[in-house]
Design a protein around this motif. Structure first.
Motif, short mmCIF file in Angstrom:
data_model
loop_
_atom_site.label_atom_id
_atom_site.label_comp_id
_atom_site.label_asym_id
_atom_site.label_seq_id
_atom_site.Cartn_x
_atom_site.Cartn_y
_atom_site.Cartn_z
N ILE A 107 7.00 5.84 1.83
CA ILE A 107 6.60 4.87 2.85
C ILE A 107 5.58 3.93 2.22
CG2 ILE A 107 5.58 4.52 5.13
CD1 ILE A 107 6.42 7.37 5.82
N THR A 135 3.96 11.26 8.97
CA THR A 135 4.41 11.86 7.72
C THR A 135 5.22 13.12 7.95
OG1 THR A 135 2.35 13.06 7.63
CG2 THR A 135 2.43 11.00 6.42
N ILE A 158 3.41 0.16 2.89
CA ILE A 158 3.01 -0.78 3.94
C ILE A 158 2.63 -2.09 3.28
CG2 ILE A 158 1.30 -1.25 5.72
CD1 ILE A 158 1.26 1.73 6.32
N LEU A 207 0.87 -1.18 0.00
CA LEU A 207 0.00 0.00 0.00
C LEU A 207 0.90 1.23 0.00
CD1 LEU A 207 -2.37 -1.12 2.88
CD2 LEU A 207 -2.93 -1.06 0.46
N ASP A 208 0.56 2.20 -0.83
CA ASP A 208 1.35 3.43 -0.87
C ASP A 208 0.87 4.35 0.24
OD1 ASP A 208 2.96 2.84 -3.10
OD2 ASP A 208 1.21 3.11 -4.37
N ALA A 209 1.60 4.35 1.33
CA ALA A 209 1.14 5.13 2.49
C ALA A 209 1.52 6.59 2.36
CB ALA A 209 1.72 4.54 3.77
#
Lengths: 186, 586
Positions: free
Chosen positions: B392, B67, B394, B17-19
């Motif tokens: 980041i 973030t 996940i 997942l593109d956090a």
């Protein structure tokens, strides 16, 4: 007996019962929200991370809620789907202060919505954008945008910003949920 | 080919997942300067980065939460390594940060400077010291000082100090001022730290007290006491260490694997002052990761080697681009370990042993990789890019990595067992009967086959004799005809192609007649004469058929080619009319 039953239902002497599933990521405040909704005599002081799930009951003016407070930890999330079938409504709690994990919440929501027990049912979903008191928390509009809630077409849903520590915003959400469940049952 | 590639990319995306992606996070760092640690003891891991800044200025120790940047401390010099470690037993168990920079280790507790460790000074060349003391007393001028130092540099066993080396680099006019500025201070020779690691003191727990292990430019490895920062152990190496991996416990048994600048990997153990094993690589190492008990090393020749901890080579994999950085992916709760390799083509490849299990495409070239718990999420992958970005990702809860290699091989379907039903009693009985009466069955079959052939031949002969075929068999009038029906109905165009197949005899006095159901069809002319047929030429003859029924039924129209004066037709054709589809027009 049956007549009496109907009569009491009609007069709303006896409260109707509803099973509600409370899900969301770990540390989003599910147990705290449920605790806050319980009558003040039954509330506990310490909220610890839920293991597996807990069953809690509380009632509003016309409904008795049986809430399945699921654990949000990664290893327990696979338990959620076993309770979808019997749920009349779903409460989805999102930590609006945890921007990084919004995608994880979205992923879990998408999996929930695509589950065969949920997909074709008009099951109301209540979203709590919790921890609204945090300084850098996201607004409920922003949360609903990041979660892609606009794409939910076949289910009634509602999002409200909440602060489970003070109980702010919880009543608004529960009132909505109560109306939805009553309109579905009648 | 491109389709399958696209599918691969999608599949890759489905695992992560593109956090967060911040292309301008202003983070310039390498994997050795990145760590994830729960600095406040609140159960949320933070990202600690030793930021190299521009390389000359703006070196910072940055801490990210979620973030956003939480705190930053200015560093005095370029960081070469950063580790988080527990230095005492105090509660709450919050780790300290050690930043290696030049000859120093700066230790931060609660993000405040706590201690500065300096590497012990090295032995100074006596002659050099002598020369500088003469300079201090102004006995020699800068030019002769330079000459003498050059002489020492070329001959001496002990190398010159940094000050002397700097002096030798200077232009003539700058020498005087340099000597005047530095001559009062005593000469010191110091080495710098090249890599840093941690080693548990005497317990294997996650939050046990750890010693710092440092590799230095002068080819030595030191193990430091976690509280007093005294040197517990010192090991010499044949070359300068560049990458280091440490495992075990200092008081029990430990193993230090170092990739050195001479292109060799040395494996050191407790109680040995010299390297125990040596792996000679074919090219220089650019990254070193230990997976369980094996060492995975990336080389400059775009290769990845796997070795046992005793130095035996297990496998080699060739990569599509050169390696920029490497990191370990250790997902403890799932018991999954893999090697992450950041490549120069903006991809991160994930290898499990020699098998490529996943490819992550990134927006920029990745310079640092770190996998672990970030915030509250166990499977977080933190990457920084060449352009200073922060990514980041996940790992999805449902992501499963195939054991199998993604490179081509025999398809999985090949090993799937077919569900063959069990043999029934009937089947067995039949088989027995077939086996016992094989000869009789074969004879019966052959007899039936001959009968069938005979019947077919008789029917054929009969058809020929009664001229029911579109080929004329008579020797006097060899003709061939075929018919084509065109149109959707109710009007059809019927084209008859008639050909005289004789060599040189023309056919004359021929006529065509149709036979059809008059309730169903009507033809403009159901009888007409054919002109003289020249041998070999094809004569198309058109006529129009009208379908009269609107019930969607069709029938056969028979075409007879007749010779005037003969009662038998020369040939016959049966035309199966199509169903009329244009009934609305009727």
């Amino acid at each position: 007996m049956n007549l009496f039953h109907k009569l009491s239902n009609w007069l709303r002497l006896k409260r109707q019962e509803a099973n509600v599933l409370c899900v969301g990521l770990d540390n989003s405040g599910k147990s705290t929200i449920i605790n806050q909704l319980k009558p003040s005599s039954a509330q506990t002081q310490d909220i610890v991370p839920t293991i597996g799930f807990c069953v809690e009951k509380f009632s509003t003016s016309s409904l008795t809620f049986t809430v399945f407070d699921m654990s949000g930890q990664g290893r327990y999330r696979s338990l959620w789907e076993h309770y979808y079938r019997d749920a009349h409504a779903i409460i989805f709690v999102i930590d609006s202060g945890d921007k990084v994990r919004i995608v994880v919440a979205k992923e879990e929501l998408d999996m929930l919505l695509h589950h065969s027990d949920v997909k074709h049912r008009r099951i109301p979903i209540l979203f709590f954008a919790n921890k609204s008191d945090l300084q850098d928390s996201l607004s409920s509009v922003k949360v609903s945008q990041m979660m892609g809630l606009d794409n939910i077409k076949n289910k009634p849903w509602h999002i409200c910003a909440s602060n489970a520590l003070t109980g702010e915003g919880l009543q608004e959400g529960v009132d909505w949920l109560q109306d939805q469940i009553r309109s579905l049952k009648s | 080919m491109s389709g399958s590639e696209n599918k691969d990319i999608n599949e890759v995306n489905s695992k992560w997942l593109d956090a967060h992606y911040d292309p301008v996070a202003n983070l310039y760092t390498f994997s050795s300067c990145v760590a994830l640690a729960d600095l406040n003891g609140d159960g949320e891991s933070k990202l600690v980065v030793g930021d190299l800044g521009s390389g000359a200025s703006n070196m910072k120790l940055k801490v990210f939460k979620g973030t956003s940047l939480m705190t930053e401390n200015t560093l005095l010099d370029l960081p070469t390594g950063l580790v988080a470690f527990h230095m005492d037993q105090n509660e709450p168990r919050t780790p300290a940060i050690a930043v290696a920079s030049g000859p120093f280790i700066y230790v931060y507790k609660n993000l405040r400077p706590y201690f500065k460790f300096t590497l012990p000074p090295l032995e100074v060349n006596e002659l050099e010291q002598e020369v500088w003391s003469q300079a201090r007393e102004d006995k020699i001028d800068p030019m002769s000082l330079k000459e003498m130092l050059e002489g020492i540099r070329n001959k001496a066993q002990v190398p010159l100090s940094v000050r002397s080396l700097k002096f030798l680099m200077l232009e003539h006019q700058d020498m005087e001022s340099f000597v005047n500025m530095h001559k009062q201070q005593p000469i010191r020779r110091q080495t710098v730290i090249t890599c840093i690691g941690t080693l548990k003191k005497n317990m294997a727990d996650e939050d046990a007290v750890s010693c710092l292990v440092i590799g230095t430019e002068n080819m030595e490895i030191y193990v430091l006491d976690p509280e007093a920062f005294t040197i517990l152990s010192k090991i010499s190496l044949p070359s300068t260490p560049a990458f280091m991996d440490v495992t075990g416990q200092f008081d029990v048994e430990f193993r230090i694997t170092v990739a050195c600048r001479n292109g060799n990997i040395y494996i050191l153990r407790r109680d040995s002052k010299k390297p125990k094993y040596c792996i000679e690589l074919s090219s220089h190492a650019v990254g070193l990761v230990r997976v369980n008990k094996n060492i995975v090393v990336g080389c400059t020749q775009e290769t990845l080697h796997g070795c046992t901890q005793k130095g035996k080579k297990l496998w080699t994999t060739y990569l599509p681009a050169s390696i920029v950085t490497m990191g370990l992916m250790d997902h403890k709760s799932r018991g999954f370990q893999a090697v992450l390799v950041g490549l120069a083509n903006s991809e991160v490849h994930m290898y499990r042993d020699k098998n490529l299990v996943n490819i992550i495409k990134t927006q920029d070239v990745i310079t640092s990789i770190c996998f672990g718990k970030y915030g509250r999420e166990d499977g977080s992958l933190i990457m920084t890019t060449k352009g200073g970005g922060l990514i980041i990702k996940i790992l999805k809860r449902t992501a499963v990595f195939d054991e199998k290699d993604t490179t081509p091989g025999p398809p999985v379907a090949q090993s799937v067992k077919l569900n063959v039903p069990k043999k029934t009693k009937l089947y067995v009985d039949q088989t027995m009967r077939e086996r016992e009466n094989a000869v009789a069955m074969h004879r019966a079959f052959q007899m039936d086959l001959y009968r069938l052939r005979l019947t077919a031949a008789r029917a054929y002969v009969k058809a020929l004799e009664s001229n029911l075929t579109p080929m004329s068999s008579s020797a006097s009038e060899p003709l061939k005809m075929n018919a084509v029906v065109q149109g959707l109905g109710p009007s059809f165009k019927l084209t008859l192609n008639i050909q005289n197949t004789s060599v040189c005899r023309p056919s004359m006095n021929l006529a065509i007649s149709f036979w059809y159901d008059e309730k169903l069809y009507s033809l403009k002319t159901s009888f007409f004469k054919i002109p003289l047929l020249v041998p070999g030429l094809n004569y198309p003859i058109d006529t129009f058929v009208e379908c009269l029924s609107d019930k969607g039924i069709s029938d056969v129209i028979k075409v007879f080619v007749l010779q005037i004066g003969r009662s038998n037709p020369l040939l016959t054709a049966h035309i199966n009319m199509p169903v009329s589809e244009g009934m609305a027009l009727c």
